[in-house]
Write a protein that holds these residues in place. Structure first.
Motif, PDB file in Angstrom:
ATOM      1  N   PHE A   1      -9.822  45.498  28.043  1.00 35.20           N
ATOM      2  CA  PHE A   1     -10.271  45.442  29.303  1.00 35.20           C
ATOM      3  C   PHE A   1     -11.107  43.425  28.755  1.00 35.20           C
ATOM      4  O   PHE A   1     -11.792  44.559  28.275  1.00 35.20           O
ATOM      5  N   VAL A   2     -10.944  42.563  29.490  1.00 38.77           N
ATOM      6  CA  VAL A   2     -11.720  41.519  28.875  1.00 38.77           C
ATOM      7  C   VAL A   2     -12.978  41.898  30.126  1.00 38.77           C
ATOM      8  O   VAL A   2     -12.862  41.088  31.456  1.00 38.77           O
ATOM      9  N   VAL A   3     -14.257  41.570  30.283  1.00 39.37           N
ATOM     10  CA  VAL A   3     -15.002  42.062  30.711  1.00 39.37           C
ATOM     11  C   VAL A   3     -15.806  39.696  30.749  1.00 39.37           C
ATOM     12  O   VAL A   3     -16.079  40.161  29.840  1.00 39.37           O
ATOM     13  N   ILE A   4     -16.280  39.706  31.618  1.00 41.88           N
ATOM     14  CA  ILE A   4     -16.268  38.416  32.051  1.00 41.88           C
ATOM     15  C   ILE A   4     -17.325  38.194  32.758  1.00 41.88           C
ATOM     16  O   ILE A   4     -16.855  38.808  33.311  1.00 41.88           O
ATOM     17  N   ASP A   5     -17.768  37.013  32.295  1.00 42.99           N
ATOM     18  CA  ASP A   5     -18.497  36.192  33.245  1.00 42.99           C
ATOM     19  C   ASP A   5     -18.651  34.832  33.395  1.00 42.99           C
ATOM     20  O   ASP A   5     -18.913  34.281  32.045  1.00 42.99           O
ATOM     21  N   PHE A   6     -18.987  34.230  34.379  1.00 43.94           N
ATOM     22  CA  PHE A   6     -19.338  33.044  34.596  1.00 43.94           C
ATOM     23  C   PHE A   6     -21.066  32.249  35.173  1.00 43.94           C
ATOM     24  O   PHE A   6     -21.274  33.021  35.725  1.00 43.94           O
ATOM     25  N   GLU A   7     -21.800  31.573  34.997  1.00 46.80           N
ATOM     26  CA  GLU A   7     -22.828  30.668  35.166  1.00 46.80           C
ATOM     27  C   GLU A   7     -22.452  29.719  35.333  1.00 46.80           C
ATOM     28  O   GLU A   7     -21.873  29.037  34.706  1.00 46.80           O
ATOM     29  N   THR A   8     -22.731  29.196  36.769  1.00 52.21           N
ATOM     30  CA  THR A   8     -22.952  28.698  37.851  1.00 52.21           C
ATOM     31  C   THR A   8     -23.737  27.504  38.548  1.00 52.21           C
ATOM     32  O   THR A   8     -24.889  27.668  38.399  1.00 52.21           O
ATOM     33  N   THR A   9     -23.103  26.363  38.807  1.00 54.98           N
ATOM     34  CA  THR A   9     -24.023  25.720  39.556  1.00 54.98           C
ATOM     35  C   THR A   9     -23.071  24.938  40.832  1.00 54.98           C
ATOM     36  O   THR A   9     -21.827  25.056  40.615  1.00 54.98           O
ATOM     37  N   THR A  10     -24.217  24.725  42.030  1.00 56.26           N
ATOM     38  CA  THR A  10     -23.175  25.158  43.360  1.00 56.26           C
ATOM     39  C   THR A  10     -23.546  24.161  43.831  1.00 56.26           C
ATOM     40  O   THR A  10     -24.668  23.905  44.943  1.00 56.26           O
ATOM     41  N   PRO A  11     -22.854  22.935  44.198  1.00 58.61           N
ATOM     42  CA  PRO A  11     -22.796  21.085  44.587  1.00 58.61           C
ATOM     43  C   PRO A  11     -22.485  22.137  46.109  1.00 58.61           C
ATOM     44  O   PRO A  11     -21.638  22.737  46.884  1.00 58.61           O
ATOM     45  N   ARG A  12     -23.356  21.842  47.295  1.00 62.94           N
ATOM     46  CA  ARG A  12     -22.760  21.072  48.402  1.00 62.94           C
ATOM     47  C   ARG A  12     -21.423  20.650  49.130  1.00 62.94           C
ATOM     48  O   ARG A  12     -21.051  20.074  47.748  1.00 62.94           O
ATOM     49  N   GLY A  13     -21.209  21.317  49.313  1.00 70.49           N
ATOM     50  CA  GLY A  13     -19.408  20.756  49.597  1.00 70.49           C
ATOM     51  C   GLY A  13     -18.330  20.674  48.702  1.00 70.49           C
ATOM     52  O   GLY A  13     -17.267  20.500  49.014  1.00 70.49           O
ATOM     53  N   TYR A  14     -18.922  21.953  47.964  1.00 69.43           N
ATOM     54  CA  TYR A  14     -17.820  22.054  46.531  1.00 69.43           C
ATOM     55  C   TYR A  14     -18.021  23.101  45.855  1.00 69.43           C
ATOM     56  O   TYR A  14     -18.829  23.985  46.667  1.00 69.43           O
ATOM     57  N   PRO A  15     -17.131  23.457  45.936  1.00 67.25           N
ATOM     58  CA  PRO A  15     -17.361  25.104  45.326  1.00 67.25           C
ATOM     59  C   PRO A  15     -17.915  25.402  44.095  1.00 67.25           C
ATOM     60  O   PRO A  15     -18.211  24.238  43.637  1.00 67.25           O
ATOM     61  N   ALA A  16     -18.264  26.646  43.953  1.00 65.09           N
ATOM     62  CA  ALA A  16     -19.282  26.737  42.134  1.00 65.09           C
ATOM     63  C   ALA A  16     -18.244  26.216  41.244  1.00 65.09           C
ATOM     64  O   ALA A  16     -17.148  26.859  40.872  1.00 65.09           O
ATOM     65  N   GLN A  17     -19.249  25.246  40.862  1.00 66.37           N
ATOM     66  CA  GLN A  17     -18.423  24.404  39.246  1.00 66.37           C
ATOM     67  C   GLN A  17     -19.004  25.809  38.169  1.00 66.37           C
ATOM     68  O   GLN A  17     -20.633  25.262  37.811  1.00 66.37           O
ATOM     69  N   PRO A  18     -18.379  26.027  36.965  1.00 66.01           N
ATOM     70  CA  PRO A  18     -18.746  26.845  35.894  1.00 66.01           C
ATOM     71  C   PRO A  18     -19.454  25.720  34.734  1.00 66.01           C
ATOM     72  O   PRO A  18     -19.661  24.318  34.557  1.00 66.01           O
ATOM     73  N   ILE A  19     -20.703  26.491  34.282  1.00 66.20           N
ATOM     74  CA  ILE A  19     -21.305  25.888  33.346  1.00 66.20           C
ATOM     75  C   ILE A  19     -21.918  26.732  32.328  1.00 66.20           C
ATOM     76  O   ILE A  19     -22.242  26.172  30.504  1.00 66.20           O
ATOM     77  N   GLU A  20     -20.993  27.818  32.153  1.00 72.00           N
ATOM     78  CA  GLU A  20     -21.407  28.988  30.774  1.00 72.00           C
ATOM     79  C   GLU A  20     -19.814  30.206  31.217  1.00 72.00           C
ATOM     80  O   GLU A  20     -19.941  30.635  32.266  1.00 72.00           O
ATOM     81  N   VAL A  21     -19.464  30.692  30.125  1.00 69.56           N
ATOM     82  CA  VAL A  21     -18.606  31.689  30.532  1.00 69.56           C
ATOM     83  C   VAL A  21     -18.794  32.281  29.240  1.00 69.56           C
ATOM     84  O   VAL A  21     -18.829  31.920  27.960  1.00 69.56           O
ATOM     85  N   ALA A  22     -18.918  33.642  29.415  1.00 69.19           N
ATOM     86  CA  ALA A  22     -18.674  34.968  28.026  1.00 69.19           C
ATOM     87  C   ALA A  22     -17.790  35.587  28.898  1.00 69.19           C
ATOM     88  O   ALA A  22     -16.879  35.714  29.688  1.00 69.19           O
ATOM     89  N   ALA A  23     -17.133  36.228  27.446  1.00 64.36           N
ATOM     90  CA  ALA A  23     -15.977  37.461  27.389  1.00 64.36           C
ATOM     91  C   ALA A  23     -15.944  38.621  25.933  1.00 64.36           C
ATOM     92  O   ALA A  23     -16.356  38.031  24.815  1.00 64.36           O
TER      93      ALA A  23
END
Length: 220
Positions: free
Chosen positions: A15-37
């Motif tokens: 079981f791989v617990v995963i989380d992203f931190e993102t920035t959400t620019p207008r008109g685009y999907p969320a873009q990851p700026i950090e990942v951890a697992a």
């Protein structure tokens, strides 16, 4: 232990617990700026950590880190500007998933992670084909009656200490993993899920890359 943690398929799954931190620019999907697992296995008696991964991720130019992002995560534009690219960071995580092993991703509100992974699928093909478990429907099933099922509410319910760096990816992964383990223990105690298949029926989410492609409504 109950029937769930004695299930051979459950014990064979990482079981791989995963989380992203993102920035959400207008008109685009969320873009990851950090990942951890954090990868966990259950040996039939106890949980065992079998691996960790974390990385900052450099966002594209159209998705800069904003003051609001910094206020929430503590990450600055300068920090992520020097970070590995999505291909490097997510490719590194993808290579941690060994061929022939059974994996399930675990996340709080897994739809968010599922969308981010799908949008980055060219960098993490194995990860993008790994199905997910969502702690929210699992919590609703095994601890009904809470005012809501936000992560902070679940931390309070299970008396799990808030991390000082809440909203950083690894801190959130760590406490989400603690919540997930408590939920599995409660499901075991209540016999709420007999086996991995029942757990997936309650809380599973199919990876977008594993969903059938819908043909056009009208063929030309």
């Amino acid at each position: 232990m109950g029937r769930l943690t004695r299930d051979p398929a459950f014990k064979e799954t990482t079981f791989v617990v995963i989380d992203f931190e993102t920035t959400t620019p207008r008109g685009y999907p969320a873009q990851p700026i950090e990942v951890a697992a954090l990868a966990l296995r259950h040996d039939g008696n106890a949980w065992v950590s079998v691996g960790t991964y974390s990385s900052l991720i450099r966002p594209p130019a159209f998705a800069p880190v904003t003051p609001a992002d910094t206020a929430q995560t503590g990450l600055t534009a300068d920090e992520v500007g020097q970070a590995p690219s999505p291909a490097e960071a997510l490719g590194g995580l993808d290579r941690q998933l060994a061929d022939g092993c059974r994996y399930l991703l675990v996340a709080q509100h897994a739809a968010t992670e599922a969308n981010i992974i799908y949008n980055q699928r060219e960098h993490c093909p194995t990860l993008s084909r790994t199905d997910l478990l969502d702690t929210i429907p699992l919590a609703k099933d095994v601890v009904p009656g809470l005012p809501n099922y936000k992560l902070d509410t679940l931390l309070s319910h299970f008396a799990i200490q808030q991390p000082a760096d809440r909203h950083r990816a690894y801190a959130d992964v760590d406490v989400t993993a603690q919540v997930f383990m408590r939920l599995v223990a409660e499901a075991d105690r209540r016999d709420a899920c007999d086996d991995l298949a029942a757990l997936a029926k309650t809380a599973g989410r199919t990876a977008k890359c594993n969903l059938p492609v819908q043909s056009e409504l009208f063929e030309v």
